[in-house]
Design a protein around this motif. Structure first.
Motif, PDB file in Angstrom:
ATOM      1  N   GLN A 127       0.933  -1.215  -0.065  1.00 13.83           N
ATOM      2  CA  GLN A 127       0.038   0.172   0.040  1.00 13.83           C
ATOM      3  C   GLN A 127       1.024   1.194   0.084  1.00 13.83           C
ATOM      4  O   GLN A 127       0.313   2.230   0.274  1.00 13.83           O
ATOM      5  CB  GLN A 127      -1.081   0.049   1.180  1.00 13.83           C
ATOM      6  N   SER A 128       2.292   1.192  -0.215  1.00 13.86           N
ATOM      7  CA  SER A 128       2.983   2.435  -0.365  1.00 13.86           C
ATOM      8  C   SER A 128       2.687   3.341  -1.306  1.00 13.86           C
ATOM      9  O   SER A 128       2.258   2.845  -2.649  1.00 13.86           O
ATOM     10  CB  SER A 128       4.523   1.842  -0.324  1.00 13.86           C
ATOM     11  N   LEU A 129       3.072   4.481  -1.280  1.00  7.19           N
ATOM     12  CA  LEU A 129       2.815   5.646  -2.009  1.00  7.19           C
ATOM     13  C   LEU A 129       3.418   5.345  -3.364  1.00  7.19           C
ATOM     14  O   LEU A 129       2.941   5.564  -4.490  1.00  7.19           O
ATOM     15  CB  LEU A 129       3.084   6.872  -1.618  1.00  7.19           C
ATOM     16  N   LEU A 130       4.838   4.786  -3.363  1.00  9.10           N
ATOM     17  CA  LEU A 130       5.713   4.454  -4.390  1.00  9.10           C
ATOM     18  C   LEU A 130       5.241   3.475  -5.509  1.00  9.10           C
ATOM     19  O   LEU A 130       5.321   3.279  -6.356  1.00  9.10           O
ATOM     20  CB  LEU A 130       6.919   4.285  -3.873  1.00  9.10           C
ATOM     21  N   ALA A 131       4.071   2.656  -5.007  1.00  9.82           N
ATOM     22  CA  ALA A 131       3.480   1.694  -5.759  1.00  9.82           C
ATOM     23  C   ALA A 131       2.250   1.824  -6.125  1.00  9.82           C
ATOM     24  O   ALA A 131       1.066   1.003  -6.301  1.00  9.82           O
ATOM     25  CB  ALA A 131       3.599   0.322  -4.906  1.00  9.82           C
ATOM     26  N   SER A 132       1.769   3.285  -6.126  1.00 10.40           N
ATOM     27  CA  SER A 132       0.399   3.875  -6.111  1.00 10.40           C
ATOM     28  C   SER A 132       0.108   4.448  -7.517  1.00 10.40           C
ATOM     29  O   SER A 132       0.938   5.095  -7.753  1.00 10.40           O
ATOM     30  CB  SER A 132      -0.222   4.373  -5.036  1.00 10.40           C
ATOM     31  N   HIS A 133      -0.989   4.572  -7.901  1.00  6.65           N
ATOM     32  CA  HIS A 133      -1.604   5.301  -9.087  1.00  6.65           C
ATOM     33  C   HIS A 133      -3.124   5.753  -8.830  1.00  6.65           C
ATOM     34  O   HIS A 133      -3.905   5.279  -8.008  1.00  6.65           O
ATOM     35  CB  HIS A 133      -1.485   4.618 -10.288  1.00  6.65           C
ATOM     36  N   GLY A 134      -3.335   6.903  -9.714  1.00  5.60           N
ATOM     37  CA  GLY A 134      -4.638   7.568  -9.629  1.00  5.60           C
ATOM     38  C   GLY A 134      -5.069   7.951  -8.280  1.00  5.60           C
ATOM     39  O   GLY A 134      -4.683   8.628  -7.536  1.00  5.60           O
ATOM     40  N   LEU A 199       8.824   6.949  14.791  1.00  4.56           N
ATOM     41  CA  LEU A 199       7.864   6.183  15.801  1.00  4.56           C
ATOM     42  C   LEU A 199       7.939   6.518  17.157  1.00  4.56           C
ATOM     43  O   LEU A 199       7.272   6.210  17.778  1.00  4.56           O
ATOM     44  CB  LEU A 199       8.021   4.598  15.624  1.00  4.56           C
ATOM     45  N   GLY A 200       9.032   7.321  17.489  1.00  7.03           N
ATOM     46  CA  GLY A 200       8.824   7.823  18.852  1.00  7.03           C
ATOM     47  C   GLY A 200       9.800   7.177  19.856  1.00  7.03           C
ATOM     48  O   GLY A 200      10.394   6.144  19.377  1.00  7.03           O
ATOM     49  N   THR A 269      -6.143   5.877   1.876  1.00  2.00           N
ATOM     50  CA  THR A 269      -4.995   6.272   2.433  1.00  2.00           C
ATOM     51  C   THR A 269      -3.849   5.359   2.838  1.00  2.00           C
ATOM     52  O   THR A 269      -2.638   5.280   2.571  1.00  2.00           O
ATOM     53  CB  THR A 269      -5.385   7.435   3.456  1.00  2.00           C
ATOM     54  N   ALA A 270      -4.524   4.331   3.735  1.00  2.00           N
ATOM     55  CA  ALA A 270      -3.666   3.416   4.284  1.00  2.00           C
ATOM     56  C   ALA A 270      -2.579   3.954   5.121  1.00  2.00           C
ATOM     57  O   ALA A 270      -1.363   3.687   4.784  1.00  2.00           O
ATOM     58  CB  ALA A 270      -3.313   2.402   3.333  1.00  2.00           C
ATOM     59  N   PRO A 271      -2.804   4.961   6.108  1.00  2.00           N
ATOM     60  CA  PRO A 271      -1.672   5.531   6.761  1.00  2.00           C
ATOM     61  C   PRO A 271      -0.383   4.518   7.298  1.00  2.00           C
ATOM     62  O   PRO A 271       0.717   4.876   7.191  1.00  2.00           O
ATOM     63  CB  PRO A 271      -2.186   6.094   7.997  1.00  2.00           C
ATOM     64  N   GLU A 272      -0.925   3.466   7.892  1.00  2.00           N
ATOM     65  CA  GLU A 272      -0.082   2.400   8.413  1.00  2.00           C
ATOM     66  C   GLU A 272       0.962   2.109   7.231  1.00  2.00           C
ATOM     67  O   GLU A 272       2.157   1.492   7.640  1.00  2.00           O
ATOM     68  CB  GLU A 272      -0.735   1.246   9.063  1.00  2.00           C
ATOM     69  N   GLY A 273       0.257   2.015   5.922  1.00  6.45           N
ATOM     70  CA  GLY A 273       1.237   1.502   4.749  1.00  6.45           C
ATOM     71  C   GLY A 273       2.363   2.426   4.345  1.00  6.45           C
ATOM     72  O   GLY A 273       2.909   2.145   3.602  1.00  6.45           O
ATOM     73  N   GLN A 274       2.326   3.761   5.009  1.00  6.83           N
ATOM     74  CA  GLN A 274       3.380   4.431   4.661  1.00  6.83           C
ATOM     75  C   GLN A 274       4.524   4.687   5.358  1.00  6.83           C
ATOM     76  O   GLN A 274       5.567   5.116   4.611  1.00  6.83           O
ATOM     77  CB  GLN A 274       2.820   6.163   4.464  1.00  6.83           C
ATOM     78  N   VAL A 275       4.566   3.916   6.239  1.00  3.10           N
ATOM     79  CA  VAL A 275       5.961   3.935   7.235  1.00  3.10           C
ATOM     80  C   VAL A 275       7.045   3.330   6.646  1.00  3.10           C
ATOM     81  O   VAL A 275       8.315   3.895   6.716  1.00  3.10           O
ATOM     82  CB  VAL A 275       5.462   3.372   8.704  1.00  3.10           C
ATOM     83  N   ALA A 276       6.923   2.289   6.126  1.00  3.01           N
ATOM     84  CA  ALA A 276       8.052   1.346   5.926  1.00  3.01           C
ATOM     85  C   ALA A 276       8.935   2.158   4.487  1.00  3.01           C
ATOM     86  O   ALA A 276      10.161   2.013   4.772  1.00  3.01           O
ATOM     87  CB  ALA A 276       7.511   0.053   5.111  1.00  3.01           C
ATOM     88  N   GLN A 277       8.234   2.894   3.726  1.00  6.86           N
ATOM     89  CA  GLN A 277       8.972   3.464   2.823  1.00  6.86           C
ATOM     90  C   GLN A 277       9.678   4.785   3.336  1.00  6.86           C
ATOM     91  O   GLN A 277      10.794   5.213   2.906  1.00  6.86           O
ATOM     92  CB  GLN A 277       8.152   4.211   1.742  1.00  6.86           C
ATOM     93  N   TRP A 278       9.234   5.255   4.475  1.00  6.82           N
ATOM     94  CA  TRP A 278      10.046   6.376   5.422  1.00  6.82           C
ATOM     95  C   TRP A 278      11.609   5.607   5.763  1.00  6.82           C
ATOM     96  O   TRP A 278      12.500   6.199   5.566  1.00  6.82           O
ATOM     97  CB  TRP A 278       9.609   7.128   6.277  1.00  6.82           C
TER      98      TRP A 278
END
Length: 470
Positions: A127-134, A199-200, A269-278
């Protein structure tokens, strides 16, 4: 008959297409595979394979690849040139103006979710941004931009992040640093810095989270070519997401996770799916730190100027603070030029969703576009400073104006975390310059000779010695 999708120079009045794009010969395609595509795959697209990376560096594929790309441009003209990529036909961009056309073009036309990225991120975070479209990409980009303060010179948590960077760097600068620090020692501290910032504080010592992510990135290097390991991959990802959920549930307000609550989100959005790319991008921060320290240690004039800038910024402001960071433009330029010289992502890949015009030629949609960013940043036929350490080019405006020199990307696909990454790398390096001098072993670099196309860091050790006081 539908009108072709065209993206070219604004206001241009190109004539009707009259020619086809030039095509590489079978021999040229073979040399491209051997010098450009296969070495990158062998080194590891998502995570470096240290042993293979050392073997590849000895063959100097970057130098041979640069010579080949220059020869292709002399034979075929400005291009692009139709070549055979790892996943099928592709357009190889050899002209700096065409680089801007791709990077400045809309992601609706020059999409970022190529087959390689989709297959690779399937192992890490599908679900990462880098693998998303549209619509998915629009929603996820808005979330990432909001959390990372994309486009702001300094992140809203920049002061806290700078203190963390200084603390983690300072932890390395004990008596043992004089004998030399390995890449692994630097990586461990930079990963700890990332866990604290992203993550804190509760995640500071969660080595298992980083181990799980590293295992997933190593699997992503295979681009889905090992289906028998799919069950193990799902198990690793599930374990990583469970550990991550702990920190997102009770988010530290002084971390990126603490900003999730106020960021825009929707059903896709899948917020939890964006952390790995950071955390993947944290590997770029590590590479920038290693390269910058190596260059400063081997270039006395730049080292002197950067260290003096840090001392003057510290005298004017408390240490480390956002105003102090803003008073270090030369050190930031050193980081940027280190990444220009040896980009962690040497090839940018896009896929076209419609027909594209290249001067008097049109290419069909559904084809990959390959931008050899590492080649363009070191193109000696175009840049006088191609093979030397030249941070001044980031201050006089020449490097920022050059779209072919884009270590963090440009346009709509520009890295959302550019400013955060630059802040962390600069803050980490600044701590090394506050009270000591640098030295390196394992590489032979200097201002009197052209810098190599590749930096072999397999045996690199970075030494640090406190300044001797009268």
């Amino acid at each position: 008959m539908t009108t072709a999708t065209v993206f070219g120079t604004p206001g241009s009045a190109d004539p009707a297409p009259t020619r086809a794009l030039p095509a590489a010969s079978p021999g040229e395609n073979l040399r491209l595979a051997l010098c450009c595509f296969l070495p990158e795959y062998a080194r590891g697209i998502f995570r470096t394979r240290p042993r293979l990376a050392r073997l590849v560096a000895r063959a100097e594929p970057e130098r041979r690849g640069a010579e080949l790309l220059q020869a292709l441009r002399r034979r075929h003209g400005r291009g692009p040139v139709r070549v055979r990529g790892l996943s099928g036909p592709a357009l190889l961009v050899l002209d700096a103006e065409d680089v801007r056309q791709v990077l400045d073009g809309p992601v609706a036309l020059y999409a970022v979710d190529t087959r390689e990225k989709v297959r690779g991120f399937a192992a890490v975070q599908p679900q990462s941004l880098l693998a998303s479209h549209g619509r998915q990409r629009t929603a996820r980009r808005a979330f990432n931009d909001a959390v990372l303060d994309a486009g702001s010179e300094v992140h809203r948590l920049g002061g806290h992040f700078l203190r963390i960077a200084a603390q983690e760097a300072r932890a390395l600068l004990g008596p043992g640093a004089e004998a030399g620090l390995s890449q692994e020692q630097l990586r461990e501290r930079i990963e700890r810095m990332g866990r604290r910032c992203f993550l804190g504080e509760a995640a500071a010592d969660d080595l298992e989270f980083s181990r799980l992510l590293g295992a997933l990135l190593a699997e992503a290097n295979w681009l889905g070519a090992r289906p028998r390991r799919a069950r193990r991959t799902r198990r690793l990802r599930r374990a990583m997401m469970q550990r991550q959920a702990r920190y997102l549930c009770e988010a530290d307000p002084r971390s990126l996770a603490g900003l999730f609550r106020t960021a825009p989100r929707g059903p896709e959005t899948a917020p939890e799916g964006q952390v790995a790319q950071w955390f993947m991008a944290l590997g770029l921060v590590h590479a920038a730190v290693v390269r910058t320290l190596t260059l400063l240690a081997t270039h006395p004039e730049q080292h002197r100027r950067a260290a003096q800038e840090v001392r003057e910024a510290d005298r004017r402001h408390a240490t480390p603070t956002v105003p102090g960071f803003q008073d270090m433009p030369y050190l930031r330029a050193c980081v940027l030029d280190a990444v220009r010289l040896w980009p962690p992502v040497p090839q940018l890949l896009r896929r076209t969703t419609g027909e594209t015009r290249w001067r008097s030629a049109v290419a069909p949609g559904g084809i990959d576009v390959l931008v050899p960013a590492g080649f363009h940043a070191r193109d000696a036929e175009r840049l006088e400073h191609a093979h030397r350490f030249a941070p001044e080019t980031w201050l006089d405006g020449s490097a920022p104006a050059d779209w072919a020199t884009s270590p963090f990307g440009r346009g709509e696909a520009r890295c959302s975390g550019r400013e955060v990454g630059l802040l962390l790398a600069t803050g980490f390096v600044a701590e090394f310059l506050r009270g000591g001098e640098l030295a390196v072993a394992g590489v032979r670099l200097g201002p009197a000779r052209p810098l190599p196309y590749a930096l072999d860091t397999g045996r690199l050790r970075i030494g640090y010695r406190p300044y001797r006081r009268a």
